[in-house]
Design a protein around this motif. Structure first.
Motif, PDB file in Angstrom:
ATOM      1  N   ILE A  21     -29.812  26.664 -52.342  1.00 19.23           N
ATOM      2  CA  ILE A  21     -30.384  27.428 -52.924  1.00 19.23           C
ATOM      3  C   ILE A  21     -31.333  26.670 -54.176  1.00 19.23           C
ATOM      4  O   ILE A  21     -31.733  25.557 -54.407  1.00 19.23           O
ATOM      5  N   ASP A  22     -32.274  28.332 -53.748  1.00 19.94           N
ATOM      6  CA  ASP A  22     -33.398  27.450 -54.885  1.00 19.94           C
ATOM      7  C   ASP A  22     -33.179  28.180 -55.916  1.00 19.94           C
ATOM      8  O   ASP A  22     -32.339  29.076 -56.741  1.00 19.94           O
ATOM      9  N   ASP A  23     -34.799  28.617 -56.390  1.00 11.68           N
ATOM     10  CA  ASP A  23     -35.047  29.474 -58.034  1.00 11.68           C
ATOM     11  C   ASP A  23     -34.243  30.537 -57.930  1.00 11.68           C
ATOM     12  O   ASP A  23     -33.806  31.081 -57.409  1.00 11.68           O
ATOM     13  N   CYS A  24     -33.959  31.067 -59.379  1.00  8.47           N
ATOM     14  CA  CYS A  24     -33.514  32.030 -59.720  1.00  8.47           C
ATOM     15  C   CYS A  24     -31.605  31.835 -59.840  1.00  8.47           C
ATOM     16  O   CYS A  24     -30.679  32.628 -59.827  1.00  8.47           O
ATOM     17  N   TRP A  25     -30.603  30.301 -59.841  1.00 10.89           N
ATOM     18  CA  TRP A  25     -29.720  30.561 -59.442  1.00 10.89           C
ATOM     19  C   TRP A  25     -29.234  30.588 -60.752  1.00 10.89           C
ATOM     20  O   TRP A  25     -27.822  30.861 -61.063  1.00 10.89           O
ATOM     21  N   ALA A  26     -29.383  29.983 -62.229  1.00  9.25           N
ATOM     22  CA  ALA A  26     -29.305  29.342 -63.360  1.00  9.25           C
ATOM     23  C   ALA A  26     -29.281  31.074 -64.043  1.00  9.25           C
ATOM     24  O   ALA A  26     -30.183  31.701 -63.716  1.00  9.25           O
ATOM     25  N   CYS A  27     -27.795  30.608 -65.776  1.00  9.17           N
ATOM     26  CA  CYS A  27     -27.994  31.814 -66.431  1.00  9.17           C
ATOM     27  C   CYS A  27     -29.441  30.944 -67.927  1.00  9.17           C
ATOM     28  O   CYS A  27     -30.293  29.720 -67.543  1.00  9.17           O
ATOM     29  N   ARG A  28     -30.685  32.132 -67.812  1.00  8.96           N
ATOM     30  CA  ARG A  28     -31.716  31.951 -68.570  1.00  8.96           C
ATOM     31  C   ARG A  28     -32.055  30.921 -69.526  1.00  8.96           C
ATOM     32  O   ARG A  28     -32.500  30.070 -70.232  1.00  8.96           O
ATOM     33  N   GLU A  29     -30.548  30.853 -70.414  1.00 10.74           N
ATOM     34  CA  GLU A  29     -30.193  29.214 -71.554  1.00 10.74           C
ATOM     35  C   GLU A  29     -29.241  28.895 -71.291  1.00 10.74           C
ATOM     36  O   GLU A  29     -27.738  28.686 -70.152  1.00 10.74           O
TER      37      GLU A  29
ATOM     38  N   ASN B  58     -33.723   8.582 -41.895  1.00 13.57           N
ATOM     39  CA  ASN B  58     -34.712   7.719 -41.558  1.00 13.57           C
ATOM     40  C   ASN B  58     -35.059   8.630 -40.822  1.00 13.57           C
ATOM     41  O   ASN B  58     -36.143   8.588 -40.079  1.00 13.57           O
ATOM     42  N   THR B  59     -34.746  10.788 -40.938  1.00  8.25           N
ATOM     43  CA  THR B  59     -34.822  11.107 -39.535  1.00  8.25           C
ATOM     44  C   THR B  59     -35.658  12.555 -41.183  1.00  8.25           C
ATOM     45  O   THR B  59     -34.928  12.791 -41.598  1.00  8.25           O
ATOM     46  N   PRO B  60     -36.645  13.532 -40.816  1.00  6.47           N
ATOM     47  CA  PRO B  60     -36.300  14.377 -41.905  1.00  6.47           C
ATOM     48  C   PRO B  60     -35.491  15.399 -41.882  1.00  6.47           C
ATOM     49  O   PRO B  60     -35.042  15.460 -40.697  1.00  6.47           O
ATOM     50  N   PRO B  61     -35.200  15.708 -42.654  1.00  9.93           N
ATOM     51  CA  PRO B  61     -33.994  16.733 -43.026  1.00  9.93           C
ATOM     52  C   PRO B  61     -34.434  17.752 -42.294  1.00  9.93           C
ATOM     53  O   PRO B  61     -35.697  18.634 -42.398  1.00  9.93           O
ATOM     54  N   MET B  62     -33.299  18.295 -42.270  1.00  6.09           N
ATOM     55  CA  MET B  62     -32.808  20.152 -41.504  1.00  6.09           C
ATOM     56  C   MET B  62     -32.272  21.484 -42.480  1.00  6.09           C
ATOM     57  O   MET B  62     -31.297  20.613 -42.584  1.00  6.09           O
ATOM     58  N   GLY B  63     -32.059  22.315 -42.353  1.00  7.08           N
ATOM     59  CA  GLY B  63     -31.957  23.322 -43.125  1.00  7.08           C
ATOM     60  C   GLY B  63     -31.919  24.692 -43.498  1.00  7.08           C
ATOM     61  O   GLY B  63     -33.061  24.879 -42.341  1.00  7.08           O
ATOM     62  N   TRP B  64     -31.462  25.394 -44.333  1.00  2.94           N
ATOM     63  CA  TRP B  64     -32.239  26.150 -45.004  1.00  2.94           C
ATOM     64  C   TRP B  64     -32.167  26.399 -46.191  1.00  2.94           C
ATOM     65  O   TRP B  64     -31.535  25.935 -46.876  1.00  2.94           O
ATOM     66  N   ASN B  65     -32.994  27.044 -46.090  1.00  2.00           N
ATOM     67  CA  ASN B  65     -33.252  27.702 -47.594  1.00  2.00           C
ATOM     68  C   ASN B  65     -33.648  28.823 -47.886  1.00  2.00           C
ATOM     69  O   ASN B  65     -33.849  30.030 -47.688  1.00  2.00           O
ATOM     70  N   THR B  66     -32.825  29.318 -49.813  1.00  4.87           N
ATOM     71  CA  THR B  66     -33.616  31.607 -49.698  1.00  4.87           C
ATOM     72  C   THR B  66     -34.207  31.582 -50.118  1.00  4.87           C
ATOM     73  O   THR B  66     -34.790  33.243 -49.965  1.00  4.87           O
ATOM     74  N   TRP B  67     -35.562  30.793 -50.698  1.00  5.96           N
ATOM     75  CA  TRP B  67     -36.746  31.047 -51.397  1.00  5.96           C
ATOM     76  C   TRP B  67     -37.497  32.752 -50.683  1.00  5.96           C
ATOM     77  O   TRP B  67     -37.823  33.201 -50.667  1.00  5.96           O
ATOM     78  N   ASN B  68     -38.065  32.217 -49.123  1.00  6.96           N
ATOM     79  CA  ASN B  68     -39.239  32.049 -48.525  1.00  6.96           C
ATOM     80  C   ASN B  68     -38.639  33.660 -48.475  1.00  6.96           C
ATOM     81  O   ASN B  68     -39.315  34.767 -48.016  1.00  6.96           O
ATOM     82  N   THR B  69     -36.827  34.472 -47.954  1.00  8.10           N
ATOM     83  CA  THR B  69     -37.044  36.176 -47.534  1.00  8.10           C
ATOM     84  C   THR B  69     -36.332  36.225 -49.169  1.00  8.10           C
ATOM     85  O   THR B  69     -36.956  37.793 -49.352  1.00  8.10           O
ATOM     86  N   PHE B  70     -35.298  35.673 -49.932  1.00  8.53           N
ATOM     87  CA  PHE B  70     -34.974  36.138 -51.083  1.00  8.53           C
ATOM     88  C   PHE B  70     -34.957  36.074 -52.085  1.00  8.53           C
ATOM     89  O   PHE B  70     -34.656  37.042 -53.340  1.00  8.53           O
TER      90      PHE B  70
END
Ligand code: GLA
Length: 374
Positions: free
Chosen positions: A47-55, A4-16
């Motif tokens: 954890i944003d993009d780039c966490w996985a193996c390429r395959e 019911n309220t917009p989520p709050m948190g931290w995301n890795t992308w902008n800095t890392f």
């Protein structure tokens, strides 16, 4: 999940961006708890993009990069949960993620099952590399269905940047928030553009599926992946206040292990957060009586107060005003409005039914106004 309220948190992308690891996540989680960000309401660690193996693995499942996450994602989730926080991860509706890692196209149900098994609580779902023949709405509906049936409550954060008229179909996908803009960068021009982008799409957001104005750049000061010129502290104040008034999710994007005091005080302004989190969930609206660069952003609140933000996005000083009558408090009611500015504590009372604000360039004044006897 209905939130019911917009989520709050931290995301890795902008800095890392791709420079992510278990160590980064754990130390950031520790900082979110020890600094007081958690107490202020920041909850999702994403954890944003780039966490996985390429395959993918032999079983067809996504595999966390063992160099970055040597103990796997369940271990990361357990640590985040042990601190009373929630775990978010990233995938994409197209053939590859935006940084060209494997994504969930045609694997939606399998991936949702994998994420549920790891203890994921939030999925950011991007839109890069969509096959031309595929229908965007259908791709988001697939993942919406997969998440709904995966046996775990996973908040669905759609990230199609407003492309392909997202606002027309996003409400049918089960998404709980939708990226209504292109990517933010750490400049004043970017903040101004993303605020103006909201002018025509506010009616499409709200409880059920919040308009996401993208992750915060507050406190980046030109450092990190999207850190370009950086902004002044006053510009960061405008940015944060606009996101709060417009009920956007608040996903911090700076390095929370190294925040200066001003950054911390902006990000934990409890009165602004209370507006963003207001339980009534009334939709904010914008008045542009003057010019597009001097908007007034307004939101009715659960206790009968009104949040009213005067913004000057222009490069010149501006005098602006708004009538109590236009806020729903006519003179004939025998009532007027008074309140407090939420960064400075300075007070304001309507004079002859008019609220005035004098604004330097790139600044704002945000008031929580009470209806009082005249
Ligand atoms: C897109 C999104 C960003 C980020 C990157 C990751 O550009 O809009 O928020 O997730 O992809 O590659």
């Amino acid at each position: 999940m209905i939130k019911n309220t917009p989520p709050m948190g931290w995301n890795t992308w902008n800095t890392f961006a791709e420079n992510i690891s278990e160590e980064l996540i754990f130390s950031s989680v520790d900082a979110i708890v020890s600094s007081g960000l958690k107490d202020a309401g920041y909850e999702y660690v994403v954890i944003d993009d780039c966490w996985a193996c390429r395959e993918r693995g032999e079983d067809g499942r996504l595999v966390p990069d063992p160099k970055k996450f040597p103990h796997g994602m369940r271990y990361v989730a357990d640590y985040i949960h042990s601190k009373g926080l929630k775990f978010g991860i990233y995938s994409c509706a197209g053939l590859l993620t935006c940084a060209a890692y494997p994504s969930s196209y045609d694997r939606e149900f399998l991936d949702a099952e994998t994420f549920a098994g790891w203890g994921v609580d939030f999925l950011k779902y991007d839109y890069c590399h969509k096959p031309l023949s595929a229908d965007g709405a259908n791709l988001y509906r697939r993942m919406g269905l997969a998440l709904a049936g995966c046996g775990r409550d996973i908040l669905f954060s759609a990230c199609s940047w407003g492309a392909d008229e997202t606002h027309e179909w996003i409400g049918t996908t089960g998404a709980n928030m939708w990226r209504s803009t292109g990517d933010i960068v750490d400049t004043w021009e970017s903040v101004r553009e993303l605020i103006k982008r909201q002018y025509d799409i506010l009616p499409y957001g709200g409880v059920g599926c919040f308009n996401d104005m993208d992750m915060l750049i507050v406190g980046m000061h030109g450092k990190g992946h999207v850190g370009l010129k950086g902004c002044t502290d006053d510009e960061y104040r405008v940015h944060f206040a606009a996101w709060c008034l417009l009920a956007s999710p608040l996903m911090i994007g700076c390095d929370v292990r190294n925040m200066d005091e001003t950054t911390y005080s902006i990000l934990t302004n409890r009165e602004l957060i209370a507006i963003q989190q207001d339980a009534r969930g009334a939709r904010p609206y914008i008045c542009r009586n003057f010019t597009d660069d001097v908007p007034v952003i307004i939101r009715q609140l659960a206790n009968g107060d009104i949040a009213c933000g005067f913004f000057n996005l222009s490069d010149a000083p501006a005098n602006t005003w708004y009538a109590a009558d236009d806020l729903g408090v006519p003179s004939i009611s025998g009532r007027t409005l008074c309140g407090k500015e939420l960064y400075t504590g300075e007070t304001l009372r309507a004079v002859n039914g008019i609220l005035f604000a004098s604004l330097p360039p790139h600044s704002c004044k945000v008031y929580r106004l009470r209806v009082v006897a005249k």
